[in-house]
Design a protein around this motif. Structure first.
Motif, short mmCIF file in Angstrom:
data_model
loop_
_atom_site.label_atom_id
_atom_site.label_comp_id
_atom_site.label_asym_id
_atom_site.label_seq_id
_atom_site.Cartn_x
_atom_site.Cartn_y
_atom_site.Cartn_z
N GLN A 94 5.08 -6.00 -3.78
CA GLN A 94 5.44 -4.60 -3.98
C GLN A 94 6.20 -4.03 -2.77
OE1 GLN A 94 2.27 -2.12 -5.39
NE2 GLN A 94 3.37 -0.25 -4.88
N ASN A 96 8.06 -5.67 -0.72
CA ASN A 96 9.41 -6.23 -0.71
C ASN A 96 10.35 -5.40 -1.58
OD1 ASN A 96 10.36 -8.94 0.60
ND2 ASN A 96 8.18 -9.22 0.20
N VAL A 97 9.85 -4.95 -2.73
CA VAL A 97 10.68 -4.14 -3.63
C VAL A 97 10.83 -2.72 -3.06
CG1 VAL A 97 10.89 -3.21 -5.97
CG2 VAL A 97 10.03 -5.52 -5.62
N GLU A 98 9.71 -2.19 -2.55
CA GLU A 98 9.75 -0.81 -2.00
C GLU A 98 10.72 -0.67 -0.84
OE1 GLU A 98 6.19 1.32 -1.12
OE2 GLU A 98 5.19 0.62 -2.94
N SER A 115 8.54 0.92 -7.95
CA SER A 115 8.41 -0.51 -7.69
C SER A 115 7.41 -1.15 -8.65
CB SER A 115 8.03 -0.79 -6.24
OG SER A 115 6.82 -0.16 -5.92
N LEU A 118 9.29 -1.61 -11.90
CA LEU A 118 10.25 -2.71 -11.82
C LEU A 118 9.55 -4.07 -11.91
CD1 LEU A 118 12.48 -1.22 -9.02
CD2 LEU A 118 13.39 -2.10 -11.17
N LEU A 119 8.42 -4.19 -11.22
CA LEU A 119 7.68 -5.46 -11.25
C LEU A 119 7.10 -5.72 -12.63
CD1 LEU A 119 6.07 -5.23 -7.72
CD2 LEU A 119 7.66 -6.99 -8.51
N VAL A 143 10.90 -11.46 -8.19
CA VAL A 143 10.81 -10.41 -7.17
C VAL A 143 12.22 -10.12 -6.64
CG1 VAL A 143 9.80 -9.67 -4.98
CG2 VAL A 143 8.48 -11.14 -6.54
N ALA A 146 13.91 -8.00 -9.17
CA ALA A 146 13.35 -6.65 -9.17
C ALA A 146 13.87 -5.86 -7.97
CB ALA A 146 11.82 -6.71 -9.15
N ARG A 147 13.93 -6.52 -6.82
CA ARG A 147 14.42 -5.86 -5.61
C ARG A 147 15.91 -5.52 -5.76
NH1 ARG A 147 14.28 -9.14 -0.09
NH2 ARG A 147 15.73 -10.38 -1.35
N ALA A 150 16.33 -2.57 -8.03
CA ALA A 150 15.69 -1.34 -7.52
C ALA A 150 16.72 -0.30 -7.10
CB ALA A 150 14.76 -1.67 -6.36
#
Ligand code: ADP
Ligand code: ADP
Length: 231
Positions: A94, A96-98, A115, A118-119, A143, A146-147, A150
């Motif tokens: 999480q 990593n995406v945030e 996030s 998205l995940l 991931v 997703a990132r 984002a």
């Protein structure tokens, strides 16, 4: 509408007697909503071109225009997915995406909510607190996607995104990417995918650009009729 123009771009690496031209006089235009595959032998400069297009690297010569304007530094409307994921190992999934959302200046509470969403969308709900090393290659690349999504990019650049994955994970992720693009849920989303797999390129994209090496240049630019046209 025209999204991106690469004009007379060359990249020279090294210095003195070890100087060599990695890519020479590249010209390429991308319209909104296209799915372009970039093929060519190892070392022809595909990754170099991708880094230049996203603004991660400034070319020795030439320019990149985004919606007619020359950008300084990293293009905030483009994102990139790497072959080997490039996740931060000390951050959980999480986080990593945030981080991508933080870079975009999204406030903290929204970052968390977004996030998680998205995940969930890439099928990683329940794995928010896992660390990259605990995940399979396929999950790590999810991931990565997703990132990349984002920041709500208009241009998604993919550098051999499936080549480090096992056959089944690669097939699943290919399907999901194609579905995202074909659904037209983001009508202007353009995808530029470096691939070494001609079959993959023909199946997924509506245009194939082929490069040769020594020096790296474009030798073919082919339109493809999709079996399943985009919504
Ligand atoms: P591809 O992605 O098609 O394999 P690359 O863009 O990675 O090609 O590399 C093109 C050529 O430039 C290769 O010969 C590679 O070794 C060289 N190269 C790539 N990046 C650098 C760099 N930062 N410094 C020096 N040489 C580089
Ligand atoms: P790819 O083919 O996917 O670009 P590489 O293993 O060739 O992967 O390159 C990985 C990284 O190493 C890239 O960031 C590239 O810029 C850098 N690199 C590649 N070749 C050289 C080189 N000859 N000298 C310095 N850096 C290089």
């Amino acid at each position: 509408k025209l999204l991106l123009e690469v004009k007379n771009v060359s990249q020279i690496y090294g210095s003195g007697t070890r100087k060599f031209t990695a890519i020479e006089n590249i010209n390429l235009t991308l319209q909104e909503g296209v799915f372009v595959s970039l093929l060519g032998p190892s070392g022809c400069g595909k990754s170099t071109l991708l880094r230049i297009i996203t603004g991660l690297q400034k070319p020795t010569e030439g320019q990149v225009l985004y919606r007619g304007m020359q950008l300084q530094g990293v293009n905030p409307h483009a994102s990139i997915v790497f072959q080997t994921f490039a996740l931060f190992p000390w951050l959980n999934v999480q986080e990593n995406v945030e981080l991508a959302l933080k870079v975009k200046g999204i406030p903290s509470e929204q970052r968390t909510k977004h996030s998680v969403e998205l995940l969930d969308r890439v099928g990683l709900d329940g794995f928010e607190n896992a660390f990259p090393r605990e995940l399979s290659g396929g999950m790590r690349q999810k991931v990565g996607f997703a990132r990349a999504m984002a920041v709500e990019p208009e241009l998604l650049c993919l550098d051999e995104p499936f080549s480090a994955l096992d056959v089944l994970s690669a097939e699943t992720l290919r399907g999901e990417l194609l579905e995202l693009w074909l659904s037209g849920s983001i009508p202007t989303l353009a995808i530029l995918m470096v691939s070494h797999n001609i079959e993959e390129a023909v199946l997924m994209s509506d245009r194939i650009v082929v490069m040769d090496k020594n020096p790296g240049r474009i030798i073919a630019d082919i339109k493809i009729d999709l079996a399943h046209p985009r919504a």
